[in-house]
Every structure is written in structure tokens, then in C-alpha cells.
Design a protein around this motif. Structure first.
Motif, PDB file in Angstrom:
ATOM      1  N   LEU A  55      32.206  45.338  44.394  1.00 51.96           N
ATOM      2  CA  LEU A  55      33.474  45.574  45.084  1.00 51.96           C
ATOM      3  C   LEU A  55      33.782  44.493  46.111  1.00 51.96           C
ATOM      4  CD1 LEU A  55      33.360  49.439  45.586  1.00 51.96           C
ATOM      5  CD2 LEU A  55      35.126  48.178  44.350  1.00 51.96           C
ATOM      6  N   VAL A  56      32.756  43.809  46.617  1.00 50.54           N
ATOM      7  CA  VAL A  56      33.003  42.796  47.644  1.00 50.54           C
ATOM      8  C   VAL A  56      32.637  41.392  47.180  1.00 50.54           C
ATOM      9  CG1 VAL A  56      32.723  44.444  49.528  1.00 50.54           C
ATOM     10  CG2 VAL A  56      30.740  43.176  48.734  1.00 50.54           C
ATOM     11  N   ARG A  57      32.194  41.246  45.947  1.00 52.81           N
ATOM     12  CA  ARG A  57      31.868  39.925  45.410  1.00 52.81           C
ATOM     13  C   ARG A  57      33.122  39.048  45.368  1.00 52.81           C
ATOM     14  NH1 ARG A  57      27.150  37.292  45.296  1.00 52.81           N
ATOM     15  NH2 ARG A  57      25.576  38.175  43.918  1.00 52.81           N
ATOM     16  N   GLY A  58      32.952  37.782  45.676  1.00 52.21           N
ATOM     17  CA  GLY A  58      34.054  36.841  45.566  1.00 52.21           C
ATOM     18  C   GLY A  58      34.137  36.262  44.165  1.00 52.21           C
ATOM     19  N   ALA A  59      35.299  35.732  43.829  1.00 50.05           N
ATOM     20  CA  ALA A  59      35.507  35.165  42.494  1.00 50.05           C
ATOM     21  C   ALA A  59      34.571  33.997  42.226  1.00 50.05           C
ATOM     22  CB  ALA A  59      36.959  34.718  42.341  1.00 50.05           C
ATOM     23  N   ALA A  60      34.259  33.223  43.258  1.00 49.21           N
ATOM     24  CA  ALA A  60      33.408  32.047  43.056  1.00 49.21           C
ATOM     25  C   ALA A  60      32.021  32.436  42.566  1.00 49.21           C
ATOM     26  CB  ALA A  60      33.295  31.255  44.359  1.00 49.21           C
ATOM     27  N   GLU A  61      31.497  33.571  43.070  1.00 42.98           N
ATOM     28  CA  GLU A  61      30.158  34.002  42.639  1.00 42.98           C
ATOM     29  C   GLU A  61      30.173  34.616  41.245  1.00 42.98           C
ATOM     30  OE1 GLU A  61      30.530  36.218  46.253  1.00 42.98           O
ATOM     31  OE2 GLU A  61      31.267  34.167  46.404  1.00 42.98           O
ATOM     32  N   LEU A  62      31.317  35.182  40.849  1.00 48.67           N
ATOM     33  CA  LEU A  62      31.394  35.840  39.538  1.00 48.67           C
ATOM     34  C   LEU A  62      31.842  34.895  38.429  1.00 48.67           C
ATOM     35  CD1 LEU A  62      32.985  39.255  40.589  1.00 48.67           C
ATOM     36  CD2 LEU A  62      30.626  38.838  39.862  1.00 48.67           C
ATOM     37  N   LEU A  63      32.436  33.784  38.788  1.00 48.18           N
ATOM     38  CA  LEU A  63      32.965  32.860  37.785  1.00 48.18           C
ATOM     39  C   LEU A  63      31.908  32.409  36.770  1.00 48.18           C
ATOM     40  CD1 LEU A  63      35.659  31.433  37.064  1.00 48.18           C
ATOM     41  CD2 LEU A  63      34.841  29.463  38.374  1.00 48.18           C
ATOM     42  N   PRO A  64      30.656  32.138  37.162  1.00 48.60           N
ATOM     43  CA  PRO A  64      29.665  31.686  36.177  1.00 48.60           C
ATOM     44  C   PRO A  64      29.118  32.793  35.285  1.00 48.60           C
ATOM     45  CG  PRO A  64      29.104  30.972  38.422  1.00 48.60           C
ATOM     46  CD  PRO A  64      30.135  32.026  38.537  1.00 48.60           C
ATOM     47  N   THR A  65      29.479  34.048  35.538  1.00 52.10           N
ATOM     48  CA  THR A  65      28.937  35.162  34.767  1.00 52.10           C
ATOM     49  C   THR A  65      29.782  35.426  33.518  1.00 52.10           C
ATOM     50  OG1 THR A  65      30.230  36.954  35.778  1.00 52.10           O
ATOM     51  CG2 THR A  65      28.294  36.164  37.001  1.00 52.10           C
ATOM     52  N   ASP A  66      29.364  36.417  32.725  1.00 52.44           N
ATOM     53  CA  ASP A  66      30.105  36.754  31.499  1.00 52.44           C
ATOM     54  C   ASP A  66      31.136  37.855  31.714  1.00 52.44           C
ATOM     55  OD1 ASP A  66      28.537  39.004  31.763  1.00 52.44           O
ATOM     56  OD2 ASP A  66      27.428  38.730  29.881  1.00 52.44           O
ATOM     57  N   ILE A  67      31.464  38.164  32.967  1.00 50.82           N
ATOM     58  CA  ILE A  67      32.448  39.210  33.248  1.00 50.82           C
ATOM     59  C   ILE A  67      33.769  38.878  32.552  1.00 50.82           C
ATOM     60  CG2 ILE A  67      33.235  38.085  35.383  1.00 50.82           C
ATOM     61  CD1 ILE A  67      33.607  40.876  36.591  1.00 50.82           C
ATOM     62  N   PRO A  68      34.436  39.862  31.933  1.00 46.93           N
ATOM     63  CA  PRO A  68      35.708  39.565  31.253  1.00 46.93           C
ATOM     64  C   PRO A  68      36.746  39.034  32.236  1.00 46.93           C
ATOM     65  CG  PRO A  68      35.331  41.940  31.398  1.00 46.93           C
ATOM     66  CD  PRO A  68      34.063  41.280  31.809  1.00 46.93           C
ATOM     67  N   GLN A  69      37.606  38.183  31.747  1.00 44.47           N
ATOM     68  CA  GLN A  69      38.550  37.489  32.617  1.00 44.47           C
ATOM     69  C   GLN A  69      39.454  38.463  33.361  1.00 44.47           C
ATOM     70  OE1 GLN A  69      38.387  34.149  33.096  1.00 44.47           O
ATOM     71  NE2 GLN A  69      39.887  34.393  34.749  1.00 44.47           N
ATOM     72  N   ALA A  70      39.926  39.506  32.704  1.00 48.02           N
ATOM     73  CA  ALA A  70      40.837  40.450  33.364  1.00 48.02           C
ATOM     74  C   ALA A  70      40.153  41.127  34.543  1.00 48.02           C
ATOM     75  CB  ALA A  70      41.334  41.490  32.362  1.00 48.02           C
ATOM     76  N   ALA A  71      38.884  41.508  34.372  1.00 52.80           N
ATOM     77  CA  ALA A  71      38.151  42.135  35.470  1.00 52.80           C
ATOM     78  C   ALA A  71      37.907  41.137  36.596  1.00 52.80           C
ATOM     79  CB  ALA A  71      36.824  42.691  34.968  1.00 52.80           C
ATOM     80  N   LEU A  72      37.602  39.901  36.234  1.00 52.33           N
ATOM     81  CA  LEU A  72      37.405  38.861  37.255  1.00 52.33           C
ATOM     82  C   LEU A  72      38.677  38.663  38.074  1.00 52.33           C
ATOM     83  CD1 LEU A  72      35.752  36.546  38.515  1.00 52.33           C
ATOM     84  CD2 LEU A  72      36.573  35.077  36.670  1.00 52.33           C
ATOM     85  N   ASP A  73      39.809  38.586  37.390  1.00 59.28           N
ATOM     86  CA  ASP A  73      41.080  38.387  38.091  1.00 59.28           C
ATOM     87  C   ASP A  73      41.379  39.561  39.019  1.00 59.28           C
ATOM     88  OD1 ASP A  73      41.381  36.008  36.732  1.00 59.28           O
ATOM     89  OD2 ASP A  73      42.738  36.833  35.215  1.00 59.28           O
ATOM     90  N   THR A  74      41.108  40.772  38.542  1.00 56.59           N
ATOM     91  CA  THR A  74      41.378  41.963  39.349  1.00 56.59           C
ATOM     92  C   THR A  74      40.493  42.002  40.589  1.00 56.59           C
ATOM     93  OG1 THR A  74      42.063  43.228  37.399  1.00 56.59           O
ATOM     94  CG2 THR A  74      41.402  44.491  39.338  1.00 56.59           C
ATOM     95  N   LEU A  75      39.204  41.721  40.425  1.00 59.67           N
ATOM     96  CA  LEU A  75      38.289  41.728  41.565  1.00 59.67           C
ATOM     97  C   LEU A  75      38.633  40.614  42.548  1.00 59.67           C
ATOM     98  CD1 LEU A  75      34.986  42.491  39.641  1.00 59.67           C
ATOM     99  CD2 LEU A  75      36.018  43.936  41.403  1.00 59.67           C
ATOM    100  N   ALA A  76      39.049  39.457  42.024  1.00 59.40           N
ATOM    101  CA  ALA A  76      39.398  38.334  42.897  1.00 59.40           C
ATOM    102  C   ALA A  76      40.620  38.651  43.754  1.00 59.40           C
ATOM    103  CB  ALA A  76      39.652  37.088  42.060  1.00 59.40           C
ATOM    104  N   ALA A  77      41.545  39.438  43.200  1.00 58.31           N
ATOM    105  CA  ALA A  77      42.773  39.776  43.925  1.00 58.31           C
ATOM    106  C   ALA A  77      42.644  41.061  44.739  1.00 58.31           C
ATOM    107  CB  ALA A  77      43.931  39.921  42.929  1.00 58.31           C
ATOM    108  N   SER A  78      41.464  41.663  44.730  1.00 55.01           N
ATOM    109  CA  SER A  78      41.270  42.960  45.371  1.00 55.01           C
ATOM    110  C   SER A  78      41.521  42.905  46.871  1.00 55.01           C
ATOM    111  CB  SER A  78      39.834  43.435  45.119  1.00 55.01           C
ATOM    112  OG  SER A  78      39.478  44.489  45.998  1.00 55.01           O
TER     113      SER A  78
END
Length: 458
Positions: A161-184
Motif C-alpha cells: 500500500l505504501v510502496r513507490g512505483a520506482a521500487e515496483l517497476l523491476p517486478t512482474d506486477i501487472p502494469q494496471a496495478a502498478l499504475d494504480t498503486l503509483a497514483a494512490s
């Protein structure tokens, strides 16, 4: 040749297949899974930023590539449109069910049905790209979240819930979820337990990760730590280290940060309150009905002297537009198999399924559906081996000549369209290509259409 079906390709299913082919050179195993992708919770339950645990897929892959093991995806067992348990038993000499614990435990409090209250399982499935999951607007309009539970899954969802996009970018998280978490807009997360820090179930490694999140402050109330009567010196090593970490955080002065995690203890949820309920009065959630959750009403608990807690009659309201319950998993019934509703397991003796008080020939269980949702991934190894030893001891009585030479071919002739291992490899290639196109590493496909489309391009 003994033909065995293992239903479920997560750790317990793969360890069962591994034990079977290691202990008997005359066994062939088909590992069936409802999904077109293998690995179960290792693929769909491990947080994307936990690469070390996710690397376990490599050892599970070795099992599924064994010459006497075959992965058969896209096969539903039981339920509408599925292969009946009885039919599966006709196609194989033995069947081992490794179907896990597919649902979560409920809180059982008023307001739990309010929009904005979800199980941690649902949230994890979304950011892990499970094809049955969907973006249900988890984070829409959320500023403050409450996570109820003190296990590793609770820590995972709190961290995500508090992870930043920069830390999640190298993972296999789906793009839509990454975008949503980044804009949270989430700025505060409260992780809450009804008992004290000495009873928390998270591991120290998981706990410490919360303290290393960029731009995030972890807050612990020293008064809540002081309520725990347990002497840390008497605790097992993991719990002792947990308390030491929490005490260190509690002693730190406040620090400026964009996001905050509060670890709270001795609070029991008694009601979810609807957004806008004036003053958090009791019954607010029921009165406002369809409104989304706006707060959690907790009762302060106190140790009861016997390792549990009791209510104090004092209450506290914590604002939250998102509530994630993480209070344990639970097995669900599978059509055609007996089920113990009290334990959420299939009745068994050493892995042998028990029907009407006696073992049922050729039917076995392993993993959480056998023993309940306890232990870590490695716990499934001895659990699977116990079941396999029972099966192999029964093998002389299970051999019969009416089992087809290729049960999967028989299923195909009946209209079932399974996903082969080569088709799964095609999905892997498609996920690598998707990531490359996004300037990332591997990125998971998150829907049935994309997965099956990639599989059929093999």
C-alpha cells in the motif's frame, strides 16, 4: 505403471508429484490445475517485490519438467462445467487433492459488507495478476487504510500500500496495478492486532522490511508495547526479535515522511462504520447501509492472564476508506469430496480421504486442505511425503486394468481443452515480450483472454 492425478500445482502439489516419482520408478503423475499457469500461491500469493521467495518457481519447474510428470492446466475439477471427482477417479489409479485454502476467514462484525472492506486475499490476487481478480477500485479515494491482522500477509499488503512505483517497476506486477498503486493517495496505513506484540505471527525479516521503505515512517506506541505482560527474554527467538524491532521503532522520535505506517496492538474490531457517520456511533454502518466504509470502531483489549485477551469496554475509532482483513485462510468444499466445516479441511488419516468413517481407496489429500492453513511453504514437503507414503502403501490394491493409457487424451475426446506445458511456456514468452514492450522485465498477463490467447499461440 501407476497413474496418479495431483489436483493443484502449487507447492503441495509439486512436492507430492516429486515424492511420487522419487519413491517409485513405476509412477506417472499428471498435475492438474484450474488455471493455465502453474505454481499456485508462489505465482499468485507472493508479493511481487519478494523475488527470493518467487525464485522458488525454479525448483517447482524442475518437478513439472520431470519425464514422468506432466502439467495439465485449464482443468476444473468439481463444480459446474468441471470434471467430476467420480470421473477423475475412473481415469486414474489414485487422485491426490492439493487444492489449498481458497477463501479467507471473516471478521463477523457489523458493517463488514460495506464497500471498501475486502479480504487481503482479494487485494493480493489483484496485484498478483490472478485472472479471476479485477480492479475493484480498491484504492479509489483512499487516504487512510486499516489492515486487520498480524501475520506475514498483513505485512505484505501493508508494504504494498505504501510502496513507490520506482521500487515496483523491476517486478512482474501487472502494469494496471502498478499504475494504480503509483497514483494512490494512501498516506496512512494502520496494521492492527487484537493481542500483543509477543503473539504476532509475522517473521522478523518481513517486519524489518517495513522500516526500510523510502519516504515512510513506522510508528509504534510504546504504551501499547508496555501492555504486554510477557517478558521478551522468555519468548522464542522470532518473537523476541520482533519485540526488539518494535521497541526500537517506538523509541525513535517522529520523522518527516510522506507516508506513515502505524502498528497497533490490543485493539479488537467491533464494527465498520460508514463514511460520514457522525462521531462513529455504534450502529452507524447498519443505519447508512450502502455507503462505503469510513472508519473502524475498535475495542481496547487487555491480557486475560491465560494467553488471550478480553474486552475493556473502552473504544477507539480509526478513520479508513479501505479495510483489508487478514485473519487467516480457510478451505472450501470440493463437490464430490467430504468436508469438515469446523476445520475447513477434508477428513483424512495420514492423507487418506475418509468417507463415512473409513478411508476411501485411491483418494488422498495434501497441503492446507489436509492439515489446515498452517506452516510455511517448506512445511508442505513432509506433509506431501506422508500422503505419498500412504498412497504407495496402498498401491497394490489400487492397480486395475481399466484405467486409460492416457487419461488426458480421454478428457480431450470428451471436449476438455487443457493447457499443456508447452502452451504455458508460450505464456511465459508472451509475458517477457509484454515487459520488454513496456521497458520492464517480465510483466504478468492479468486476464483469462490474454493468458489463453498467449497459450494458443504456441
Amino acid at each position: 505403471m501407476l497413474r496418479v492425478a495431483v489436483v493443484g500445482s502449487g507447492p503441495s502439489g509439486c512436492y507430492t508429484a516429486q515424492s511420487l516419482v522419487q519413491l517409485d520408478p513405476e509412477v506417472c503423475v499428471d498435475v492438474l490445475d484450474r488455471l493455465p499457469c502453474p505454481y499456485g500461491l508462489v505465482r499468485y500469493g507472493v508479493a511481487p517485490d519478494h523475488e527470493k521467495i518467487k525464485s522458488l518457481q525454479g525448483s517447482l519447474r524442475t518437478v513439472l519438467e520431470h519425464e514422468r510428470v506432466r502439467f495439465v492446466g485449464g482443468i476444473r475439477v468439481g463444480g459446474p462445467g468441471g470434471v467430476p471427482v467420480e470421473r477423475l477417479r475412473e481415469l486414474y489409479h489414485a487422485v491426490v487433492y492439493c487444492v489449498g485454502a481458497a477463501t479467507d476467514r471473516r471478521l463477523g462484525i457489523p458493517g463488514e459488507e460495506l464497500p471498501g472492506c475486502w479480504s487481503a486475499t482479494e487485494f493480493v490476487s489483484w496485484y498478483s495478476a490472478h485472472p479471476d481478480a479485477a480492479d475493484a477500485g480498491f484504492l479509489r479515494g483512499v487516504r487512510s487504510a486499516v489492515v486487520i491482522g498480524m501475520g506475514n500477509v498483513a505485512v505484505d499488503v501493508t508494504r504494498m500500500l505504501v510502496r513507490g512505483a520506482a521500487e515496483l517497476l523491476p517486478t512482474d506486477i501487472p502494469q494496471a496495478a502498478l499504475d494504480t498503486l503509483a497514483a494512490s493517495g494512501v498516506r496512512e496505513v494502520h496494521m492492527v492486532g487484537r493481542r500483543g506484540p509477543a503473539q504476532a505471527r509475522f517473521t522478523t525479516k518481513e517486519l524489518r522490511e517495513l522500516g526500510g521503505l523510502p519516504g515512510t515512517e513506522v510508528k509504534v506506541d510504546p504504551r501499547e508495547l508496555a501492555l504486554d505482560p510477557v517478558d521478551p527474554a522468555t519468548l522464542p527467538a522470532v518473537q523476541r526479535r520482533n519485540v526488539e524491532v518494535l521497541r526500537d521503532w517506538a523509541a525513535r522520535p517522529p520523522a518527516p515522511a510522506g507516508r506513515h505506517i502505524g502498528l497497533r496492538f490490543f485493539l479488537r474490531p467491533v464494527e465498520l462504520l460508514a463514511e460520514g457517520d457522525a462521531g462513529g456511533s455504534p450502529g452507524g454502518a447498519r443505519e447508512r447501509g450502502a455507503d462505503r466504509v469510513g472508519a473502524v470502531r475498535f475495542e481496547r483489549t487487555v491480557p486475560d492472564g491465560a494467553g488471550g485477551v478480553t474486552g475493556s469496554g473502552r473504544f477507539e475509532v480509526v478513520p479508513a476508506q479501505l479495510v483489508l482483513r487478514s485473519v487467516g485462510y480457510r478451505g472450501v468444499p470440493l463437490d464430490g469430496l467430504p468436508f469438515d466445516a469446523a476445520t475447513g479441511t477434508v477428513p483424512n488419516v495420514a492423507g487418506r480421504v475418509v468417507r463415512d468413517g473409513v478411508p476411501s481407496p485411491g483418494e488422498y489429500v495434501a497441503g492446507w486442505i489436509k492439515r489446515g492453513p498452517t506452516g510455511v511453504i517448506g512445511t508442505n514437503r513432509p506433509c506431501a511425503k506422508e500422503t505419498v507414503l500412504s498412497l504407495l502403501a496402498d498401491a497394490p490394491a489400487l492397480a486395475r486394468g481399466d484405467v486409460p493409457a492416457d487419461p488426458v487424451a480421454t478428457l480431450r475426446s470428451a471436449g476438455v481443452d487443457p493447457v499443456s506445458w508447452n502452451e504455458w511456456l508460450s505464456i511465459e514468452r508472451a509475458e517477457a515480450a509484454l515487459g520488454a514492450g513496456l521497458g520492464r522485465g517480465v510483466v504478468k498477463l492479468a486476464d483469462w483472454e490474454g493468458l489463453l490467447g498467449a497459450a494458443h499461440r504456441s
